[in-house]
Structure formats: structure tokens, C-alpha cells
Scaffold this motif. Structure first.
Motif, PDB file in Angstrom:
ATOM      1  N   ASP A   1      -6.756   9.509  -1.878  1.00  0.00           N
ATOM      2  CA  ASP A   1      -6.334   9.200  -0.516  1.00  0.00           C
ATOM      3  C   ASP A   1      -7.538   8.881   0.358  1.00  0.00           C
ATOM      4  O   ASP A   1      -7.558   7.891   1.104  1.00  0.00           O
ATOM      5  CB  ASP A   1      -5.552  10.391   0.036  1.00  0.00           C
TER       6      ASP A   1
ATOM      7  N   ASP B   1      -9.208   5.470  -0.778  1.00  0.00           N
ATOM      8  CA  ASP B   1      -8.482   4.274  -0.343  1.00  0.00           C
ATOM      9  C   ASP B   1      -8.747   3.972   1.131  1.00  0.00           C
ATOM     10  O   ASP B   1      -8.932   2.811   1.525  1.00  0.00           O
ATOM     11  CB  ASP B   1      -6.977   4.458  -0.569  1.00  0.00           C
TER      12      ASP B   1
ATOM     13  N   SER C   1      -3.822   8.217   7.911  1.00  0.00           N
ATOM     14  CA  SER C   1      -2.766   7.552   7.150  1.00  0.00           C
ATOM     15  C   SER C   1      -1.983   6.608   8.051  1.00  0.00           C
ATOM     16  O   SER C   1      -1.682   5.466   7.680  1.00  0.00           O
ATOM     17  CB  SER C   1      -1.822   8.585   6.519  1.00  0.00           C
TER      18      SER C   1
ATOM     19  N   ASP D   1       1.039   4.354  -2.644  1.00  0.00           N
ATOM     20  CA  ASP D   1       0.802   5.746  -2.268  1.00  0.00           C
ATOM     21  C   ASP D   1       1.969   6.661  -2.627  1.00  0.00           C
ATOM     22  O   ASP D   1       1.772   7.831  -2.973  1.00  0.00           O
ATOM     23  CB  ASP D   1       0.561   5.851  -0.759  1.00  0.00           C
TER      24      ASP D   1
ATOM     25  N   GLN E   1       0.830  -1.200   0.000  1.00  0.00           N
ATOM     26  CA  GLN E   1       0.000   0.000   0.000  1.00  0.00           C
ATOM     27  C   GLN E   1       0.871   1.259   0.000  1.00  0.00           C
ATOM     28  O   GLN E   1       0.592   2.225  -0.709  1.00  0.00           O
ATOM     29  CB  GLN E   1      -0.926   0.011   1.219  1.00  0.00           C
TER      30      GLN E   1
ATOM     31  N   ARG F   1       4.998  11.310   3.921  1.00  0.00           N
ATOM     32  CA  ARG F   1       4.542   9.948   3.634  1.00  0.00           C
ATOM     33  C   ARG F   1       5.432   8.923   4.349  1.00  0.00           C
ATOM     34  O   ARG F   1       4.946   7.956   4.942  1.00  0.00           O
ATOM     35  CB  ARG F   1       4.548   9.717   2.125  1.00  0.00           C
TER      36      ARG F   1
ATOM     37  N   ARG G   1       2.183   8.898  -5.716  1.00  0.00           N
ATOM     38  CA  ARG G   1       1.132   9.920  -5.718  1.00  0.00           C
ATOM     39  C   ARG G   1       1.399  11.005  -4.681  1.00  0.00           C
ATOM     40  O   ARG G   1       0.820  12.084  -4.741  1.00  0.00           O
ATOM     41  CB  ARG G   1      -0.223   9.262  -5.447  1.00  0.00           C
TER      42      ARG G   1
END
Length: 420
Positions: free
Chosen positions: A166, A169, A137, A97, A93, A106, A100
Motif C-alpha cells: 500500500d 503504490d 488512499s 487494491d 487501481q 476500501r 489485497r
């Protein structure tokens, strides 16, 4: 009804003066019988605390805010979690991500998720995140890594400044999400519908409301000041962080355009990065001598200002990056004291106020129409009193936070039944 289980609540920062609605919810859940463990991504920066923070019994744990500040802690978490069955799923995953959103942020969320799972507090069996952007997240990655079921509360900025991919998902993997405005509910429901198989409802609407015992009815008289006496000016109040989405620059320009012979003062309560520029703007507009900047205050002091003021003003707007308020809790607080509000039609504000019925609402980013509404409120004390009473009636009828606690209790207990 199943017995409540222990819940880990993931927060962006704790405690925070600007997030009384979260603290109020945490205390309400404890009173409803839930055992909580709080995990925050940031340590507190506010110098003051609200009384409600001292009533919450749950222990608080802090994740590393920046991974490089606690490298050994992060490394230990990596060593411990890389052997878990969910590590590959989480990494897949993350790799989806990253292209993007190729950012330090992140990577930070990935590291925080590993620490959260490696140091999972107590015997908590559920993970609930407040805010659907960065806390969610971390919760998403942690759920994949540790095989955890999770839920999320979405509010305002976290919805409107996040990318659709985002949000979608997360909504495709979360057990349920709850949000506090109809506008936010509609946005998230559309994204959840696109990505979630089956007909099970994922997104729920629940206004967080107020603990009305902390905001009892004010029996004192409201003044008949009408702006005609320089020795007894109308008292305008605003409570909120000095940030762009609150529109304080618009409010200052509106105040500066009021008639020169109209007597008023303005008090602002709150911190924020925009305070210095706003003070400079007030001086530039020639109204600095009518304004008092109080800075951050606790809930008891804020309540006293609601009761001592004549008009509450908040010029909320949508910023260039999409950031906006949901339904600012301060508007609900002010209304609970019968204090009439002048505000804008942004987001959930129109779900509390109807223009001309229980407040005055104008379009955002327009100092002229805002000034006209303020002038009307300043010069007509009978209007202020009538609209304030109507606003209080609505708050006490529809915005008791116990309604939200009942909604959350139902959702958590539903999750408990499904997991057994």
C-alpha cells in the motif's frame, strides 16, 4: 520563487486536540502565504479546541464519513465523476487494491475520493494529505480520478500499520512525501526506492517541532523535591491519549513498584478508550489515591502543568499490530519548559533524547527498568534540572517549527515550478 498556489489539505479529522502539530503547521503555512482549503474525513469529536484552531482562517469541508449516511451526495459524485478521463484509471487501481484489502473501508475511500473530486473546493491546484494510510488512499484515488498532483505527510501509526504494498503504490505516484522521524524516513525511502524510477528524491525528513512563541522559556524555579517528604511529593506528569501504544499500563506498574516510602503523585492529561481500564488497574495496584486523571485539556492548561511538574513520563511501546509513536509532540513541549523526561527508546524519541545527557531513556515494556529510572529522577532534583536544561537547549536549537515550514514551502514551491 514562484507565488504559492491554493492547496487543498486532506485530513482524517479536524480539529483534533491530539494533533496540535498539524494545526500548528496549517497556521504556519497560512502565515507563509499559502491559501488553504481544509477537507476532513471525519467531523470533530473533541469538546475543546486549542487556541491555534481559532487562528486558522481556512474554510473546512467534510466528506461523508460513512457512505450510507449520505447516499444522494455519493450518487451525485459518481454521476459527475464517471465521465472524467481518469475514472477508468482510478477504477483499475481500485480493482488492484481490492483483493489485497477487501473491506468496507476500501469502498469508503473510493466513495470519498469521488465526492472530493466532484466537490473540489475553490480553485485549489494541489492536494496534500496528512497521514499516509486512509487519507492518502483517498488522495491517491482522487489524484487518479481528477488528474491532480499531490503530496503527503506521514507520521507514525500510518506508516507502521500500513502494508508495504500500500505504501509503495502511493509512493510510486505521489510527487513527494515528508515525514517527521528518521525511522519513518528510512522505512519510506526503502519502499520508494524499490518502486520509483529515476533518481528524484521522493521522501524528505522534516521534524515538525514547536511554535516556540507558544512555549516561551520558563523562568520560574524548579523544585528541589526529592520524594522524602509525604507533605511535598514529587509531581509526575504525562500527557497523551490513553491508548495501548502509550504504555500507560507499564507506567502504572512501574509507579506501583516504587519504594513505599517514596513520596510522589502522578497526573495524566488526555482522553482515550483505555482510561477506564487504566483507572481500574491503578486501583488494583493500590496507587489510585496518588493519581489525578484530568481528561482532555487545551494547550494553555497543559503548559501550566509542564511548569508545575517535576518529571514528565511516557512509556511508549510498539503494539502487536506494529502501531507506535513517531516523536510525540508532548515530549518536545515538556522539554521546551525545561521539564526532564523519562521515556523509552521507541522510534523517534531517541532522535530528541540521549540517555543521561538530556533525559532518561529505557527499553519499552519493562516496568522494572522504568521504575528504576523514575526512582532516580524522583530522588535527584539536581539531575532533573540539569537534564531538563539540556533538553530545552536542544529543542530551542533544533525543533523550532519554522524549520519545518521552510522545508514545506520549498517543496510546495518546487512543485509549482515543475507544473508551469
Amino acid at each position: 520563487m514562484q507565488s504559492p498556489r491554493k492547496i487543498t489539505v486532506l485530513l482524517k479529522g479536524y480539529p483534533r486536540l491530539s494533533e496540535t502539530f498539524i494545526a500548528q503547521e496549517l497556521l504556519g503555512l497560512e502565515k507563509a502565504g499559502f491559501e488553504l482549503e481544509l477537507v476532513a474525513m471525519r467531523r470533530p469529536t473533541d469538546k475543546k479546541r486549542h487556541p491555534v484552531h481559532d487562528e486558522i482562517r481556512a474554510p473546512v469541508h467534510y466528506l461523508p464519513e460513512y457512505l450510507h449516511e449520505e447516499p444522494l451526495r455519493v450518487l451525485k459524485a459518481l454521476v459527475k465523476t464517471c465521465r472524467l478521463p481518469g475514472f477508468g484509471t482510478m477504477l483499475k487501481q481500485f480493482c488492484k487494491d481490492l483483493p489485497r484489502d477487501f473491506s468496507r473501508n476500501r469502498f469508503r475511500r473510493l466513495g470519498q475520493a469521488m465526492v472530493l473530486v466532484a466537490e473540489w473546493p475553490g480553485k485549489a491546484e494541489w492536494l496534500h494529505a496528512h497521514f499516509i494510510h486512509t487519507p492518502a488512499s483517498v488522495a491517491f484515488y482522487a489524484s487518479l480520478l481528477g488528474g491532480l498532483r499531490w503530496s503527503v505527510s506521514a507520521h507514525a501509526k500510518d506508516i507502521w500499520t500500513s502494508k508495504d504494498w500500500d505504501l509503495a503504490d502511493k509512493l510510486a505516484h505521489v510527487d513527494w512525501a515528508v515525514t517527521c522521524t528518521r525511522a519513518g524516513y528510512d522505512q519510506l525511502s526503502a519502499l520508494a526506492k524499490d518502486r520509483r524510477a529515476g533518481d528524484r528524491k521522493v521522501v524528505h525528513l522534516s521534524y515538525h517541532g514547536l511554535d516556540l512563541q507558544r512555549f516561551p522559556h520558563f523562568d520560574g524555579p524548579r523544585s528541589m523535591r526529592d520524594g522524602s517528604d509525604p507533605q511535598n511529593p514529587v509531581r509526575l506528569l504525562s500527557v497523551g491519549r490513553a491508548v495501548k501504544k502509550k504504555g500507560y499500563d507499564v507506567l502504572l506498574r512501574a509507579l506501583a513498584s516504587l519504594p513505599d516510602d517514596m513520596a510522589w503523585t502522578f497526573t495524566h492529561i488526555g482522553g482515550g478508550d483505555e482510561l477506564a481500564p487504566l483507572k481500574a488497574l491503578a486501583s488494583q495496584l493500590g496507587i489510585a489515591d496518588r493519581i489525578t486523571w484530568k481528561g482532555a485539556m487545551d494547550q494553555r492548561d497543559v503548559l501550566a502543568h509542564y511548569r508545575d511538574s517535576d518529571v514528565f513520563a511516557l512509556a511508549c511501546r510498539i503494539t502487536a499490530d506494529g502501531d507506535r509513536d513517531g516523536l510525540p509532540n508532548v515530549l518536545v513541549e515538556a522539554a521546551s519548559q525545561g521539564l526532564m523526561a523519562v521515556s523509552t527508546t521507541v522510534s523517534g524519541i531517541s532522535e530528541l533524547f540521549v540517555d543521561g545527557e538530556n533525559g532518561l531513556l529505557v527499553a519499552p515494556d519493562d516496568p522494572t527498568v522504568l521504575a528504576n529510572a523514575l526512582q532516580r529522577a524522583i530522588s535527584d532534583p539536581a539531575l532533573r534540572i540539569g537534564l531538563g536544561r539540556a533538553a530545552e537547549e536542544k529543542v530551542r536549537r533544533d525543533f523550532d517549527y519554522q524549520n519545518s515550514i521552510r522545508d514545506l514551502t520549498t517543496l510546495f514551491n518546487m512543485s509549482a515550478r515543475q507544473s508551469r
